[in-house]
Each structure stands twice: as structure tokens, then as C-alpha cells.
Design an enzyme around this catalytic site. Structure first.
Site, short mmCIF file in Angstrom:
data_model
loop_
_atom_site.label_atom_id
_atom_site.label_comp_id
_atom_site.label_asym_id
_atom_site.label_seq_id
_atom_site.Cartn_x
_atom_site.Cartn_y
_atom_site.Cartn_z
N HIS A 158 0.82 -1.23 0.00
CA HIS A 158 0.00 0.00 0.00
C HIS A 158 0.85 1.28 0.00
O HIS A 158 0.31 2.36 -0.21
CB HIS A 158 -0.93 0.03 1.22
CG HIS A 158 -1.95 -1.05 1.22
ND1 HIS A 158 -2.87 -1.21 0.20
CD2 HIS A 158 -2.20 -2.06 2.10
CE1 HIS A 158 -3.65 -2.25 0.46
NE2 HIS A 158 -3.25 -2.80 1.60
N ASP A 194 -2.52 -10.53 -2.62
CA ASP A 194 -3.12 -10.12 -1.35
C ASP A 194 -4.61 -9.81 -1.59
O ASP A 194 -5.00 -9.41 -2.69
CB ASP A 194 -2.39 -8.88 -0.81
CG ASP A 194 -2.84 -8.45 0.56
OD1 ASP A 194 -2.15 -8.82 1.53
OD2 ASP A 194 -3.87 -7.74 0.68
N HIS A 196 -6.22 -7.29 -0.59
CA HIS A 196 -6.40 -5.86 -0.84
C HIS A 196 -5.61 -5.42 -2.07
O HIS A 196 -4.53 -5.95 -2.34
CB HIS A 196 -5.93 -5.04 0.37
CG HIS A 196 -6.60 -5.41 1.66
ND1 HIS A 196 -6.07 -6.35 2.52
CD2 HIS A 196 -7.76 -4.97 2.21
CE1 HIS A 196 -6.89 -6.47 3.57
NE2 HIS A 196 -7.91 -5.65 3.41
N ASP A 283 -4.58 -13.11 3.18
CA ASP A 283 -5.82 -12.62 3.79
C ASP A 283 -7.03 -12.97 2.91
O ASP A 283 -8.16 -12.56 3.23
CB ASP A 283 -5.76 -11.12 4.13
CG ASP A 283 -5.02 -10.28 3.12
OD1 ASP A 283 -4.68 -10.79 2.04
OD2 ASP A 283 -4.79 -9.09 3.42
C1 OKP Z 1 -3.13 -4.33 4.57
B1 OKP Z 1 -2.70 -5.48 3.64
C2 OKP Z 1 -10.21 -2.94 9.34
C3 OKP Z 1 -9.26 -1.87 8.88
C4 OKP Z 1 -8.28 -2.48 7.98
C5 OKP Z 1 -7.09 -1.69 6.08
C6 OKP Z 1 -6.53 -3.01 5.68
C7 OKP Z 1 -5.07 -2.95 5.39
C8 OKP Z 1 -4.61 -4.24 4.80
N1 OKP Z 1 -11.47 -2.39 9.71
N2 OKP Z 1 -7.31 -1.55 7.47
O1 OKP Z 1 -3.12 -5.33 2.31
O2 OKP Z 1 -3.10 -6.79 4.10
ZN ZN Z 2 -4.25 -7.31 2.52
#
Ligand code: OKP
Ligand code: ZN
Length: 341
Positions: A158, A194, A196, A283
């Protein structure tokens, strides 16, 4: 497969804003412990990182941003704050295009895009070590012409050229890709699996054709990072056509996810890179507490097996995965599926 890792990350554990509450981050030191335990159980050879090359870091991140990250904690304390973590509270939104602020409270918003991520006394050393792990993994992959696992923490995908967020400060996958370019690979692919979208990685390479980026992720219309990762983002300028986003709906399971993976792998094959980076988040697992795909532990070895279509060498870079108990097993499932034994 070799693994590059270190324990410097251990003292980095920051606060995040989650559902209106400030909590200890989901991204915590125990995650790395579980991954380390699982790679030790299958006897993967472990090495520490070499010294981080500042010029490499400055080729993927803005030098002003690096200076900010390095000094942010001291500036926070010097400003009179007494909290364990430095957190932003205001960001430049639409039409707010003025010059960058000069004080730490303003700069935190200028250099971030999300409040799920803050800066503590040990954040910079941890982030720099994580980038050093990435750099060392790239070097090892070139020297040994084989796959390497960079057990990075904090994660990186990110982090953009000049902003942190999503638990990420320095973009480890970008560091690997740039190092592979500098070590003679003319075209490098980054595949981000991932849950996200890897908005930072996309940002860093969006106008470049020498590093192509493909990502499978939850549709940003409903999921973090919300403001990037849509299917119509295909690259710009020299990078036109060198970016592929495959957003998927909440509830996506193994068969649809693996079909999208095959699409991404076909697209990468057509781009003809000579080396690859995998942003390895697990994840996508059904029990992940902050994510909504439904892959099972048994699916991860099949993910690894399909990743054998990538060009050699492949560097795996650890990103997310928050179901701590199963994190190591799921990560090692991918690594062993790719390279058994
Ligand atoms: C980071 B990576 C939960 C808040 C989560 C954003 C997720 C960050 C993910 N309510 N915050 O891509 O695994
Ligand atoms: Zn993630």
C-alpha cells in the site's frame, strides 16, 4: 526455498483506527512469529538481510518522504505529544491543492492516505529492515537463479512513492522489482495476490513499461483501499497497458479466485518478463478477520502450483494475512506448492 528475515520488526506495533475505535493494529509482531515457525518446521534455509542500499530506496520512494519517515517520531515527540504512536488526523481532500505543511501534525496527513497506520518509535527501523529483506531476497534470487521468500514485516504494497497507509511504509515488492531491473532483468512482473489492492505498487510503476503489475483483490468499490484498484486502471504514458486489475466481489471462493489467477498469469506470460515478484498476502483465507474471500488452507498449495507459470527467478514478498493461527501454514502452503521439498 531460502527465506530472508530478521527480528528488528518486533518492536513495531502501532495503533489503528478501526470501526471508530483506536486499537492495537491487526498487523502485529505475532504474525511474523507464526510464519517463522512454519518455515522452520519445513527446514527452509534462513539468512539475515544485508545493509539497505539508500539509492535503491530513493529510486522507488521520494527522498523527501524518506526523510519524513526517518524523522517523524522525533518530530512528534518534540511537538509535545505523549502518545505511543504518531497519527494523522487531516488529509488533503478534493480541491485542497495547497503547498505541503511544515509541521509534523500536518505532514502526517500529507504523507499518508489512511488512519489504519501510525508511526511509533520503532517504525522506521522496522520498515527499513523490511525493505533490506526485500533487497537481499532480490540479490539472492539473481545470484542463485532460484526462488526466495522475503519474510517482510511491516508489509509494503500500500506504500506509494510518498505516502504510507494500510500498515505499509516502504514498498518491499517495488524494492525487489527495481533491484531485479538494476541487476539486469529488462522486464519484471509483479503479481499481487493479497486480498487488498496494491495501490502503492500500482502508483510507483503506473507510467513504466519495464515493470508490469497485475493484481487480484476485493473490489475497491466495497473494500480498502477504496480509491484505487478499479478494472479501468490500465497504466499511463509509457506504462499504458502495463497494469491489470482484477477486482472480485466479497464472498469470492477458490474456483473463481483461481480462474482470475489464471487470467493474471496469462497476461503476465504475454508481457514476457524475465523475473517475477509475488506480493504474497494470504488474507484471502476464509477465516481472515478483516477480509471476505473464502479460500481454504488446502487451496494455498494449489495457488503455489499455478504460480510455477511465472518466469524464474521468483521472489515472494510477505504482505497481509490476519488469521494469525493459520498464517504460517497458509504461507508455507503457497511456497511448498510452488517448490516442494
Ligand atoms: C493491509 B494489507 C479494518 C481496517 C483495515 C485496512 C486493511 C489494510 C490491509 N477495519 N485496514 O493489504 O493486508
Ligand atoms: Zn491485505
Amino acid at each position: 526455498m531460502q527465506v530472508i528475515r530478521s527480528d528488528i520488526h518486533r518492536r513495531h506495533h502501532c495503533a489503528e483506527l478501526d470501526g471508530g475505535k483506536i486499537i492495537d493494529s491487526w498487523e502485529h509482531p505475532g504474525r511474523a512469529d507464526m510464519v517463522d515457525r512454519a518455515t522452520d518446521e519445513v527446514d527452509m534455509a534462513v539468512s539475515p538481510p544485508a545493509v539497505l542500499d539508500r539509492r535503491l530506496l530513493e529510486s522507488v520512494h521520494d527522498p523527501g518522504y524518506l526523510a519524513f519517515l526517518e524523522t517523524a517520531w522525533t518530530r512528534w515527540v518534540d511537538a509535545g505529544h505523549t502518545t505511543a504512536c504518531a497519527m494523522a488526523f487531516t488529509w488533503p481532500a478534493r480541491r485542497m491543492t495547497g503547498p505541503a505543511p511544515t509541521t509534523i501534525d500536518g505532514l502526517l496527513g500529507h504523507h499518508s492516505f489512511a488512519a489504519d497506520c501510525s508511526i511509533g518509535a520503532h517504525t522506521w527501523p522496522a520498515a527499513a529492515e523490511s525493505a533490506a529483506i526485500a533487497q537481499t531476497a532480490a540479490d539472492r534470487a539473481v545470484d542463485a537463479a532460484s526462488a526466495v521468500f522475503a519474510r517482510c514485516r511491516p508489509p509494503g504494497h500500500h506504500a506509494s512513492r510518498d505516502q504510507f497507509g494500510g500498515y505499509c511504509y516502504l514498498n518491499n515488492a517495488a524494492v525487489v522489482a527495481q533491484r531485479l531491473r538494476d541487476r539486469g532483468h529488462d522486464k519484471v512482473a509483479i503479481l499481487d495476490i493479497d486480498y487488498h489492492h496494491g495501490n502503492g505498487t500500482q502508483d510507483i510503476f503506473y507510467e513504466r513499461e519495464d515493470v508490469v503489475f497485475a493484481s487480484l483483490h476485493a473490489d475497491p468499490r466495497r473494500e480498502f483501499p477504496y480509491f484505487l484498484g478499479h478494472a479501468d486502471e490500465t497504466g499511463r504514458g509509457d506504462g499504458a497497458g502495463a497494469n491489470l486489475n482484477l477486482p472480485l466481489p466479497h464472498g469470492t471462493g477458490a474456483s473463481d479466485w483461481l480462474a482470475a489467477l489464471d487470467t493474471a498469469l496469462g497476461w503476465i506470460t504475454d508481457a514476457a518478463p524475465t523475473a517475477a515478484v509475488v506480493s504474497l498476502g494470504v488474507d484471502t483465507y476464509h477465516d481472515d478477520p478483516i477480509s471476505r474471500f473464502t479460500l481454504a488452507t488446502d487451496d494455498f498449495p494449489e495457488v503455489g502450483r499455478r504460480l510455477r507459470r511465472l518466469p524464474d527467478p521468483v521472489v515472494f514478498v510477505l504482505e497481509g494475512g490476519y488469521a494469525t493461527e493459520q498464517l504460517g501454514v497458509n504461507v508455507v502452503g503457497v511456497l511448498r506448492g510452488f517448490e516442494p521439498g
